[in-house]
Scaffold this motif. Structure first.
Motif, mmCIF file in Angstrom:
data_model
loop_
_atom_site.group_PDB
_atom_site.id
_atom_site.type_symbol
_atom_site.label_atom_id
_atom_site.label_comp_id
_atom_site.label_asym_id
_atom_site.label_seq_id
_atom_site.Cartn_x
_atom_site.Cartn_y
_atom_site.Cartn_z
ATOM 1 N N LYS A 1 0.826 -1.215 0.000
ATOM 2 C CA LYS A 1 0.000 0.000 0.000
ATOM 3 C C LYS A 1 0.858 1.262 0.000
ATOM 4 O O LYS A 1 0.444 2.301 -0.518
ATOM 5 N N ILE A 2 2.047 1.163 0.608
ATOM 6 C CA ILE A 2 2.940 2.328 0.642
ATOM 7 C C ILE A 2 3.313 2.758 -0.774
ATOM 8 O O ILE A 2 3.281 3.949 -1.100
ATOM 9 N N THR A 3 3.671 1.797 -1.615
ATOM 10 C CA THR A 3 4.037 2.144 -3.002
ATOM 11 C C THR A 3 2.808 2.612 -3.786
ATOM 12 O O THR A 3 2.924 3.455 -4.679
ATOM 13 N N GLN A 4 1.629 2.080 -3.453
ATOM 14 C CA GLN A 4 0.403 2.532 -4.123
ATOM 15 C C GLN A 4 0.103 3.987 -3.789
ATOM 16 O O GLN A 4 -0.341 4.756 -4.651
ATOM 17 N N GLU A 5 0.372 4.360 -2.524
ATOM 18 C CA GLU A 5 0.184 5.758 -2.117
ATOM 19 C C GLU A 5 1.196 6.667 -2.815
ATOM 20 O O GLU A 5 0.900 7.816 -3.135
ATOM 21 N N GLY A 6 2.400 6.151 -3.034
ATOM 22 C CA GLY A 6 3.453 6.958 -3.642
ATOM 23 C C GLY A 6 3.324 7.117 -5.146
ATOM 24 O O GLY A 6 3.865 8.072 -5.725
ATOM 25 N N LEU A 7 2.609 6.194 -5.785
ATOM 26 C CA LEU A 7 2.489 6.205 -7.259
ATOM 27 C C LEU A 7 1.967 7.527 -7.804
ATOM 28 O O LEU A 7 2.623 8.161 -8.644
ATOM 29 N N PRO A 8 0.827 8.031 -7.365
ATOM 30 C CA PRO A 8 0.336 9.298 -7.937
ATOM 31 C C PRO A 8 1.110 10.525 -7.455
ATOM 32 O O PRO A 8 1.053 11.573 -8.102
ATOM 33 N N LEU A 9 1.841 10.394 -6.343
ATOM 34 C CA LEU A 9 2.553 11.547 -5.803
ATOM 35 C C LEU A 9 3.863 11.810 -6.540
ATOM 36 O O LEU A 9 4.263 12.959 -6.738
ATOM 37 N N LEU A 10 4.553 10.726 -6.943
ATOM 38 C CA LEU A 10 5.828 10.884 -7.646
ATOM 39 C C LEU A 10 5.779 10.417 -9.088
ATOM 40 O O LEU A 10 6.732 10.624 -9.851
ATOM 41 N N ASN A 11 4.672 9.764 -9.439
ATOM 42 C CA ASN A 11 4.534 9.225 -10.801
ATOM 43 C C ASN A 11 5.563 8.124 -11.065
ATOM 44 O O ASN A 11 6.141 8.046 -12.147
ATOM 45 N N VAL A 12 5.787 7.271 -10.062
ATOM 46 C CA VAL A 12 6.700 6.126 -10.217
ATOM 47 C C VAL A 12 5.957 4.839 -9.895
ATOM 48 O O VAL A 12 5.107 4.801 -8.986
ATOM 49 N N ASP A 13 6.287 3.784 -10.623
ATOM 50 C CA ASP A 13 5.597 2.505 -10.497
ATOM 51 C C ASP A 13 6.577 1.437 -9.996
ATOM 52 O O ASP A 13 7.611 1.185 -10.632
ATOM 53 N N PHE A 14 6.267 0.815 -8.848
ATOM 54 C CA PHE A 14 7.126 -0.208 -8.248
ATOM 55 C C PHE A 14 6.615 -1.631 -8.510
ATOM 56 O O PHE A 14 7.148 -2.582 -7.944
ATOM 57 N N THR A 15 5.601 -1.781 -9.349
ATOM 58 C CA THR A 15 4.936 -3.076 -9.517
ATOM 59 C C THR A 15 5.907 -4.197 -9.843
ATOM 60 O O THR A 15 5.844 -5.293 -9.267
ATOM 61 N N GLU A 16 6.834 -3.961 -10.768
ATOM 62 C CA GLU A 16 7.728 -5.024 -11.232
ATOM 63 C C GLU A 16 8.750 -5.455 -10.181
ATOM 64 O O GLU A 16 9.286 -6.562 -10.250
ATOM 65 N N VAL A 17 9.032 -4.603 -9.207
ATOM 66 C CA VAL A 17 10.090 -4.918 -8.231
ATOM 67 C C VAL A 17 9.555 -4.986 -6.799
ATOM 68 O O VAL A 17 10.336 -5.132 -5.855
ATOM 69 N N LEU A 18 8.239 -4.892 -6.633
ATOM 70 C CA LEU A 18 7.661 -4.820 -5.294
ATOM 71 C C LEU A 18 8.033 -6.034 -4.446
ATOM 72 O O LEU A 18 8.503 -5.898 -3.310
ATOM 73 N N ASP A 19 7.835 -7.240 -4.975
ATOM 74 C CA ASP A 19 8.155 -8.455 -4.209
ATOM 75 C C ASP A 19 9.634 -8.517 -3.869
ATOM 76 O O ASP A 19 10.012 -8.985 -2.776
ATOM 77 N N TYR A 20 10.467 -8.074 -4.780
ATOM 78 C CA TYR A 20 11.916 -8.085 -4.561
ATOM 79 C C TYR A 20 12.299 -7.170 -3.399
ATOM 80 O O TYR A 20 13.105 -7.527 -2.533
ATOM 81 N N ILE A 21 11.684 -5.993 -3.355
ATOM 82 C CA ILE A 21 11.974 -5.056 -2.259
ATOM 83 C C ILE A 21 11.459 -5.614 -0.935
ATOM 84 O O ILE A 21 12.157 -5.558 0.087
ATOM 85 N N ILE A 22 10.249 -6.160 -0.942
ATOM 86 C CA ILE A 22 9.675 -6.710 0.287
ATOM 87 C C ILE A 22 10.549 -7.834 0.833
ATOM 88 O O ILE A 22 10.806 -7.910 2.038
ATOM 89 N N ASP A 23 11.040 -8.698 -0.050
ATOM 90 C CA ASP A 23 11.914 -9.792 0.392
ATOM 91 C C ASP A 23 13.242 -9.264 0.935
ATOM 92 O O ASP A 23 13.894 -9.924 1.746
ATOM 93 N N SER A 24 13.639 -8.095 0.498
ATOM 94 C CA SER A 24 14.935 -7.532 0.898
ATOM 95 C C SER A 24 14.878 -6.784 2.220
ATOM 96 O O SER A 24 15.911 -6.577 2.856
ATOM 97 N N CYS A 25 13.676 -6.378 2.634
ATOM 98 C CA CYS A 25 13.590 -5.485 3.800
ATOM 99 C C CYS A 25 13.295 -6.210 5.106
ATOM 100 O O CYS A 25 13.367 -5.602 6.181
ATOM 101 N N PHE A 26 12.923 -7.510 5.044
ATOM 102 C CA PHE A 26 12.701 -8.319 6.252
ATOM 103 C C PHE A 26 11.701 -7.678 7.218
ATOM 104 O O PHE A 26 11.962 -7.554 8.407
ATOM 105 N N ASP A 27 10.556 -7.300 6.639
ATOM 106 C CA ASP A 27 9.426 -6.784 7.423
ATOM 107 C C ASP A 27 9.727 -5.477 8.149
ATOM 108 O O ASP A 27 8.994 -5.100 9.069
ATOM 109 N N SER A 28 10.784 -4.799 7.782
ATOM 110 C CA SER A 28 11.097 -3.501 8.376
ATOM 111 C C SER A 28 10.555 -2.398 7.476
ATOM 112 O O SER A 28 11.022 -2.228 6.351
#
Length: 428
Positions: free
Chosen positions: A229-256
């Motif tokens: 949801k964080i990236t969904q909130e950021g999409l219209p604010l910065l006009n950037v799309d994290f869809t393709e890398v979302l799972d990769y980032i989530i796996d990298s952050c260890f729930d932080s």
């Protein structure tokens, strides 16, 4: 137009992509509505301060930032200084409470007097009028919770008191404040306490009378859906799309959520996005990899310095070789599987592993481990490790990581190299 660091990242100010989580935000709001003390706890950079910033205005509270040297008197003094009162004179005093000597400050305090005509006549002996307002002077002991409560009621105090970084306080101070909270509650003076720990009922362990009198708000865990949801909130604010890398980032952050926010921010920077982009831009894996490398360097340099400071210990005499428990504990931790570390390392397991590699295995007693673990946070604070990395959970008899960035560091660093570079204590 929004700047990237207003949308993503870790900040003391509320960022644009704050999301409400019913299990967390509703529990906090319930605490406000029910007029109870609120304890907000969890690892560092997991949204404790953001939670208060979201639901409270600056006019709603008085905030005190705790430090390792803070006493209850320091905290009470800070609260009083932020109110519309004037301390005319003060005297240091010593009183006996429960057989113990307590240092306090007897203060003559000038406060606005809000009584009617009859009440004003009663107080005339100790009151004075200035610019149409009536004031009176009263003596208080600013070291006593009851006196401070009476003072706050006199000035019609109706705000919350936020204690930030409660975990920095020495354990005796935490215990005293846990007792004082019960007194403050009797006067409807309510606190919000923020601390870095992961076990329930931390303050109730100090004062059982707090059970059912406080609302505890754990800010963890962060679910994958919440992070998305964080990236969904950021999409219209910065006009950037994290869809393709979302799972990769989530796996990298260890729930932080802190690490997640920082990787999102640095990914935008690596893609050349410093503010709202004119056209929709898709964040690539290459952008994320560069962000991960950047954060590993940031977190790595800090954590290595912290570990070096943590293991440092000098012999009290030239003839004595200490047990160096912090050094051996760190070696055991860095050699353990990531999965076991995330669960928490049991006290008995740590002692057995230390004895396997210790230079004086027969001298590593349960009492030595108990002393080390009970003082785990205090020893880190004394060595300026802020926030602390480890904490000992008494309820589960296990050591847990309370700096959420340390998981990221452990997963991405060369642990063998970190162990090799640790300074070997003198005499080993």
């Amino acid at each position: 137009m929004r700047l990237t660091n207003q949308v993503f990242g870790v900040s003391n100010d509320l960022i644009d992509t704050y999301i409400e989580r019913p299990k967390v935000d509703n529990l906090f709001l319930e605490g406000l509505q029910k007029n109870k003390h609120i304890i907000i706890y969890g690892a560092s950079k997991q949204g404790k301060t953001s939670l208060t910033n979201k639901h409270l205005n600056e006019d709603d509270y008085v905030k005190v930032n705790c430090s390792p040297s803070s006493t209850t008197l320091d905290i009470f003094n800070s609260i009083v200084r932020q109110l519309n009162v004037e301390i005319i004179e003060s005297t240091n005093i010593t009183t006996t409470i429960g057989g113990e000597l307590k240092t306090g400050v007897k203060a003559r305090i000038k406060i606005p007097f809000f009584g009617g005509a009859d009440a004003e006549t009663e107080a005339s002996a100790s009151s004075q009028k200035e610019k149409g307002l009536t004031y009176k002077t009263i003596d208080y002991n600013l070291a006593l919770a009851q006196d401070v409560s009476e003072l706050l009621k006199e000035v019609k105090f109706n705000k919350r008191i936020i204690l930030e970084n409660f975990h920095y306080l020495e354990e005796d101070i935490q215990k005293q404040l846990s007792i004082d909270l019960r007194i403050f509650e009797d006067y409807n003076i309510l606190f919000i306490i923020l601390g870095i720990w992961r076990e329930k009922n931390r303050l109730s362990q100090f004062n059982g009378d707090l059970v059912d009198r406080v609302i505890e708000v754990p800010v963890e865990p962060w679910e994958k859906g919440d992070l998305a949801k964080i990236t969904q909130e950021g999409l219209p604010l910065l006009n950037v799309d994290f869809t393709e890398v979302l799972d990769y980032i989530i796996d990298s952050c260890f729930d932080s959520v802190g690490v997640f926010q920082e990787i999102c921010k640095e990914s935008c920077y690596s893609a050349g996005v410093n503010k709202t982009h004119p056209n929709l831009l898709t964040i690539s894996k290459e952008n994320v990899d560069l962000a991960i490398e950047k954060k590993l360097n940031d977190y790595g340099s800090r954590h290595i310095r912290c570990l070096e400071s943590f293991v440092e210990q000098k012999a009290k005499s030239s003839d004595e070789v200490p047990l160096y428990i912090p050094y051996y504990f760190t070696k055991v931790l860095l050699d353990e599987s990531f999965e076991n570390i995330t669960i928490g390392l049991k006290r008995k397991f740590i002692q057995e592993k230390i004895k396997e590699i210790h230079h004086r295995a027969e001298n590593v007693r349960a009492s030595d481990m108990g002393y080390f673990l009970r003082n785990l946070v205090a020893s880190q604070i004394k060595k300026n490790i802020s926030p602390p990395i480890f904490d000992y959970d008494i309820s589960t008899s296990s050591v847990k990581i309370i700096d959420s960035t340390f998981y990221f560091f452990l997963k991405n660093c060369d642990r063998e190299e970190v162990i090799e570079n640790l300074m070997i204590p003198e005499g080993l």
